[in-house]
Design an enzyme around this catalytic site. Structure first.
Site, short mmCIF file in Angstrom:
data_model
loop_
_atom_site.label_atom_id
_atom_site.label_comp_id
_atom_site.label_asym_id
_atom_site.label_seq_id
_atom_site.Cartn_x
_atom_site.Cartn_y
_atom_site.Cartn_z
N GLY A 21 42.17 37.96 40.94
CA GLY A 21 41.27 38.68 41.67
C GLY A 21 40.83 39.90 41.03
N ASP A 22 40.24 40.82 42.00
CA ASP A 22 39.88 42.19 41.70
C ASP A 22 39.44 42.25 40.10
OD1 ASP A 22 40.73 42.55 44.29
OD2 ASP A 22 42.27 43.97 43.49
N ASN A 23 40.11 42.84 39.20
CA ASN A 23 39.45 42.98 38.05
C ASN A 23 39.87 41.75 37.20
OD1 ASN A 23 40.42 45.32 39.39
ND2 ASN A 23 38.98 46.42 37.95
N TRP A 24 39.71 40.61 37.47
CA TRP A 24 40.12 39.46 36.72
C TRP A 24 39.33 39.02 35.83
CZ3 TRP A 24 38.95 34.06 37.66
CH2 TRP A 24 37.65 33.68 38.22
#
Lengths: 720, 720
Positions: free
Chosen positions: B313-316
């Site tokens: 998630g986030d900066n994946w």
């Protein structure tokens, strides 16, 4: 109401003289007609009435037709889809067709006139790869692309006139011979129809009006192998096709039509399809030919000092009365069936004829006139919907059809029709030839324009379609509203711009259809002309999927004008914040409950400038937005009702920025309407409902007074 | 249940040592983590547990970032649409964007890197006709086509990491500095992230697991001028763009990307869009780069004898775990949030890692843990939906997040989690590494295939969408059903055919989306391969608008396989006779009431061979048809429920012609399921509901016995 006479046509029948006289008197009838299955006695023909006689041009002459079976009418038909599960494929192309109606044309070379199409790729299969087996009515193919689907488009003869076929099968006419339709384009038939008419006119001196039912080509009506309707298109030019026609077309238009130009993937160019240029050329070609031939028949009728009347239906193909050639035929009158306000306007607005006549419902048939049923209910409903439209543009005559003897057995019905006929004559006398007061000029914009005036969203005349009723309501509402309605096409707009005095344009329909416009909305000229027009003050009302064509990030190409677009799934990532409903909006002041019919889901507001007028089930169904000095209004669907008629009227006034003008010659109660006739200084207040109504009535200066109207009542008033 | 320990991760926080020890014992936790906003005390770090420490790679280092603002991350953004009402036009392209997040890139020449597009025609406007005013952030255009709409695609810098921005704004963090995201593709940043990690690892000897949250590029999350979410796409590669990336792309792939390849008409290539080749190339390019860079970081972590864990998630972006490059990075573990069965499978099925971990709900935050609320309800629901999927493919670990001190205040919740953690370990011990019994092999077919395994119909993780839930239910049903599920793309099928052992293919989605397939269905190879496969015995289940592409008279290109097609309005003229429902159909034996979610209207049966299984509101919503030895099944929509899970299971068995196989390891009650593990000779019966259930339970030979299960119960049995 004053007892008046005239402008009414009755059916009559044999052995019904006294009753006919009685009903003629009570209903003030001045014309008598035969019907399908009834004839008039000589005595009846001597009554003081015009006599209409049904006349069939291209059927009901089997003695002739059987001698020239090679002149039978033709059709292009498409086989079902067949999947090639091997490298050879057999297509029994007649499967699903009614062999009493259809027989393949083996006279003309299938290799030249038929087409086998790979429906997986859209490519035409070379005739080198297929053969027709005439014994089994099969196309056998070799070297096919395995797992592709194929169809055969074949030329066929139509052995049985569809209307007679329908009546024959429905009424179980047993061994009554099948009427063979023959083609006036063929040499013998052409000669025959004229010679026979001459002779018939001589043999029928009592006939005053030749009621053509109708001319040469039936709208497309094809039955299935169970003898039931398989395909019906009231606008279908299917039966006008023939080798002769195709060859003449090539000569005239300079190019050859493919079978696919007619077959159109099995859609057969229904009126919902955006017409191709080839199809438009073909329509033009047929209309021109039919007009020329009809004119010759009309001229013959006139030479015998009789009138020519066209029944708008059955074999009417090529005579579309709003087409370019129709006025040239010199027809005296058109008669058609009146199912509602829209169908009344189809007839009443026809240009270039001496008079129009509407056949009202119910038809005097046992399905309505049976013991225990009250035919007044249907008659009242029919009259109320039709009367709205009459107030805008009256027919010149009304009439009935069927067995008069059946109607005679229902005294309440006889009383009711007496009232209706008097009311009709009163309306006619008050308003015929007069321009009614009009608050707005409205143009309905679609791919057909004027040609199909009042004829949008129709498949089979009078039948309800789930996919159509939410749009058909727009026309029905307009048919009796105090607005001027015209019909314009996209091509008209591109060629000539928006007509000068239009206040509001309406675009209503499902995406991709001729009524919404499909790829027409990709045309930058169309878009630019309309944007400019709206920006400078025009109103644009979109219903359903207006201006829909998925292109460059928009689905509704005029999304910014409506303030809404439809979510197709591609812009789910963009937050949709605008859901708040504008309170007390002008458009919905009279609404109690919304009914958008089949409605439209996933409509969202583009930004905060959109006025959301109805929001439910996570979607917008009614909205408006400003664009320059103009406005757009979006409505998710508009089935016909008194409430929706008002909704549309308000939407139009709002779109046109003329809200202040609405309350002139206006009734506050949605079940009532006011029609004014300034030239005559008269106005009428009508109650369109079957219940008593109280309403504020506004005069032309916007002054109101309260009035009470009985169920269905019409009140005439004078003004100064 | 036996008290066990391990496989559980807890969040902890400062000054919470004793309680942490107590909860570790009760829940059998063997790992502790910090969370956003919490830190672990040194004492806590000395407990007998692995320590996870949150690590930010490309943000949370403002000291560095501020020195290299030219290395900030970039985005391509599209302005709103502007209509040219004159021959000049001004486009304030930043309108609607959040200036705390977005700033235009004036370092690189707009004339080279930006694009102005005429959205009425789709044409690019030559830079000769526009200028950028940097003072006002306006593009001014001359000689525009009047009444056309225009947009500006501009390159911008992203000044604020979206996750921190969200947390900052949501939690009102006041003057907490804004995390500036920097781009590892740039020289200083690249060097920095590695050097800093080295240093950090030295400074954090107590850390056992570096929990990367996540790597370089955030999924696309853009705020509007009110500081609220404007655009969110969990799969969005938006923030991976930069001039450097575009130049490297050109060098590597041999062609230059246009801004429009990224901007995509404002859709920004969401996962619902059928990916263009350019976008697929771009994804590949980014994934390859990210994998290479991540591998370097993982290697550094390993050099320090620690484990590398990725938060999904986030900066994946660029690390899609089902992509080609992910296994090569050598990641030890992936952790992700488990919202339901589908999200559990996204994590549990990831190939190439040592272990997976799911963070369960509820998060220990005040929105759930407040006085008067019972967090057990959400926990129970979360566990039940997740457990179904665990039974098919267990995670290796579970965990929680947030403030442990909050959870501690809810003793019932503490009790419940104790039960859940024990139950989880029991399941894990029984089944990990074991293939469960599988009745069918199912392939979900769409434009993404394996890359987006278990990730169809997702916009923003965990958010409900009206346009998606009726399809997402298909995945949720599958996630815990006793079938093997794989994901294949149209290109896979074209290149390699249908994988050998597949029983059933599912195609589910709205027309034109990547999940249905849009124009992919025009490909004759795809169609032919599938037709052949079905004809020879395959089962094909279509949901919503499967195989939809309007072409050659069909809307569903496999209409003949389903036995149904959708009426678009063009074939209204063809009578639709087939409406009779087949009684007692295998597929609906367990149904009480249908729920097709948003459903699909205007679906009609093609012919008498179609088995209509549900018909209402003038349309078919469930049908089947035979095609050779195979079968098609059509379902109008399938929101998740126990009933619909059964409906889908039955539809699949029916499509595969394996009806007789269904009652093996099977529960008659739709709220219960049976999972068997033949290698271990064990099976479990689970009650997915929160009420007591009675069910017939079928063993592997189809013998049944009646059982009663308590609410949520799982019962393990041995078999011989």
């Amino acid at each position: 109401m004053k007892k008046t006479t005239g402008r009414v046509t009755l059916p009559s029948q044999q052995h019904f003289l006294q009753e006919t006289k009685e009903l003629m008197e009570r209903w003030g009838a001045d014309a008598l007609r035969d019907s399908d299955g009834t004839k008039l006695d000589d005595e009846i023909k001597q009554l003081n009435a015009k006599i209409y006689t049904t006349y069939f041009v291209a059927r009901n002459h089997n003695d002739f037709a059987k001698q020239h079976l090679e002149e039978m009418q033709q059709l292009y038909l498409m086989s079902p889809y067949y999947t090639a599960t091997e490298t050879t494929l057999e297509i029994p192309f007649l499967k699903g067709y009614f062999e009493e109606q259809i027989t393949p044309d083996y006279i003309h070379d299938p290799k030249r006139w038929w087409e086998v199409i790979d429906r997986t790729t859209g490519e035409v299969v070379s005739p080198d790869y297929w053969q027709v087996d005439k014994a089994t009515n099969c196309v056998t193919m070799k070297q096919v692309e395995q797992w592709h689907e194929y169809t055969v488009s074949f030329l066929a003869y139509m052995k049985w006139d569809p209307t007679q076929m329908y009546n024959h099968i429905t009424n179980d006419w047993g061994d009554t011979p099948h009427d063979i339709p023959f083609d006036v384009r063929q040499p013998y038939s052409n000669q025959y129809v004229k010679a026979y008419l001459q002779q018939w006119l001589k043999e029928n001196p009592d006939t005053d009006v030749v009621r053509f039912t109708t001319f040469f080509y039936h709208f497309t009506l094809i039955f299935n192998d169970l003898g039931k309707e398989k395909f019906v298109d009231w606008f279908g030019y299917g039966a006008s096709v023939s080798v002769a026609a195709l060859e003449a077309f090539e000569k005239e238009k300079g190019y050859r039509l493919r079978p696919e130009d007619i077959v159109d993937k099995g859609y057969y160019n229904t009126t919902f399809r955006i017409p191709s240029q080839a199809y438009l050329d073909y329509i033009d070609f047929i209309q021109q030919f039919v007009a020329k031939e009809v004119k010759e028949l009309v001229d013959i009728v006139h030479e015998h000092d009789k009138e020519a009347m066209m029944f708008l239906g059955d074999n009417w193909i090529g005579t579309e009365p709003y087409g370019s050639y129709f006025p040239s035929v010199g027809m005296d009158a058109v008669v058609g069936s009146v199912g509602d306000g829209t169908t009344l306007r189809i007839i009443a607005d026809i240009p270039g004829v001496q008079y129009t006549e509407g056949r009202f419902l119910p038809y005097f048939f046992p399905d309505t006139f049976y013991e225990g049923n009250d035919p007044v209910i249907e008659a009242n409903e029919n009259w109320l919907t039709a009367r709205r439209a009459l107030m805008r543009k009256p027919l010149d005559r009304i009439g009935y059809g069927g067995y008069l003897s059946l109607a005679y057995k229902f005294p309440k019905f006889v009383d009711y029709v007496e009232k209706v006929t008097d009311e009709f004559r009163e309306i006619y006398d008050n308003i015929h030839g007069i321009q009614p007061y009009t608050g707005l000029k409205v143009a309905v914009l679609n791919a057909w324009g004027k040609l199909r005036t009042w004829q949008t969203h129709i498949v089979a005349h009078g039948k309800w379609y789930k996919k159509a009723y939410s749009y058909h309501g727009v026309l029905e509402a307009l048919s009796g509203s105090a607005v001027d309605v015209s019909f314009i096409s996209f091509d008209d707009v591109i060629a000539k711009g928006v007509p000068e005095d239009i206040d509001v344009i309406i675009n209503a329909g499902d995406a991709g259809t001729a009524f919404s416009g499909g790829e027409k909305w990709k045309n930058p000229q169309l878009i630019s002309i309309l944007r400019k027009w709206i920006y400078e003050g025009g109103g644009f009302v979109g219903i359903g999927e207006p201006t829909a064509y998925h292109h460059e990030g928009r689905y509704f190409q005029l999304a910014n004008v409506f303030g809404v677009d439809k979510e197709l799934g591609f812009s789910l990532s963009t937050n949709k914040y605008f859901t708040e409903v504008t309170d007390n909006h002008f458009i919905t002041e009279d609404m109690v409950a919304f009914d958008f019919g089949e409605s439209m889901e996933y409509i969202y507001a583009l930004n905060e400038a959109t006025e959301i007028i109805e929001y439910s089930n996570d979607g917008v169904h009614l909205a408006s937005s400003g664009f320059g000095k103009g406005r757009g209004v979006y409505i998710a669907g508009l089935p016909y009702s008194h409430e929706n008629t008002r909704l549309l009227l308000r939407a139009m006034y709002y779109a046109a920025h003329k809200e202040g003008e609405m309350r002139k010659w206006f009734a506050s109660n949605v079940h009532c309407e006011v029609h004014a006739y300034p030239e005559r200084k008269k106005y009428a207040i009508i109650n369109n409902s079957t219940e008593k109504q109280v309403t504020d009535v506004y005069d032309g200066n916007g002054n109101k007074r309260r009035m009470e109207l009985e169920a269905s009542e019409i009140i005439w008033e004078d003004f100064t």
